[in-house]
Design a protein around this motif. Sequence first.
Motif: not given
Length: 368
Positions: A184, A193-196, A208-212, A248
């Motif tokens: 994270w 962001y969380y790293r998928t 990839g980066w997923e915005k939280v 997430t």
Amino acid sequence: MYIQPLGLNEACDNKKGKCARGLNCIAGFCLNQAIPATTPAVTTPAFTTPAITTPVPVTWKNYPGSLIRVAVGPKGVWGVNRVHEIFKKTAKAWVTVGGHLKDISVGKDSVWGVNKNDDIYMRTGAGGWQHIPGKLMQVSVSGFDDSVVWGVNSGNNIYRRKGNTWDKVGGALIVVSCGEAGVWGVNRNNDIYYRTGTYGGAVSAGTGWEKVGGGLSWISSGAAGEVWGVNKEDKIFRRDGVTEGNPTGTGWSIVGQSNGRLTQVDVFGGTAWGVNSDRKIWIWKSDSGKLSSEDDETMVFGPPIIIPAINYNDMIDSFETFIKVFEKKYSLEDELKRKKTFLMNKEKVEAHNDLYESGEEEFMLSLN
């Protein structure tokens, strides 16, 4: 013997003397009114207390000392102070460790850190510090796997450890944290962001980066399901519903309502450590977490529960009765005892902090 006449609005009775000329004793007070033929009964107007907000007990303990960073993991609890001295927590005290770091992270059997020049250092087992090539302003090692290490440099570039080298990862962050709950991070706009593909703690670059949703200035990824952070107002948050199937999570819960304030927090295995703007150190534990039983200052706060409004009219005939009724209904006596204990310990804790700040050996002795 001369007795000074009582003035306007002063209490009057046979023992205290008489009212001054032009004033009359009415209902126990000297007033500039005529005495009525019959003094009417004094009626206390009805009142209803507003709803009372009481914190749900979420207990933190203040551990003596003064730090700007604290980190927890299977390797123990470590920290650095404002002059970048390094400390490791023992059963009863902080023990000085050689070297100087501005940031520190604790893994399964390793400790990582960076100094004021962004030089990177690492130690394993009972060994000393080893210099690691590269430059980072913040580093994180997983408490699940010592080979999982991430960091960011002064340009907000992101790197992960790959063998004996650093592999650059796309994106821009000011803080990154890796753990069994995944990787994270937060950027300079406080976006989260969380790293998928990183949940579970295995060695992985992710996909990839997923915005939280939300906004944090610091974040910590601990054991499975543990993600904590603080925002720019120093409020503390915990991510709910973080699982392998939903890495997430489902939302953020504020820990401590308006009373809880930390500038940095670190979590692992049901225990969270943090420091506030005064460099005081705080510990929280869940039922499964482990916490030493030192007699330290206790801070209780949490999300509110609402006690319904109560009409005390015709029920209370004196302040003493009110206190007895309220204590019986809502254990006010326990709350007062807690506050008394807090104040009694506060002086002791501040004395410890002063000794710690000065770096005197007496600090260590005072904790025994």
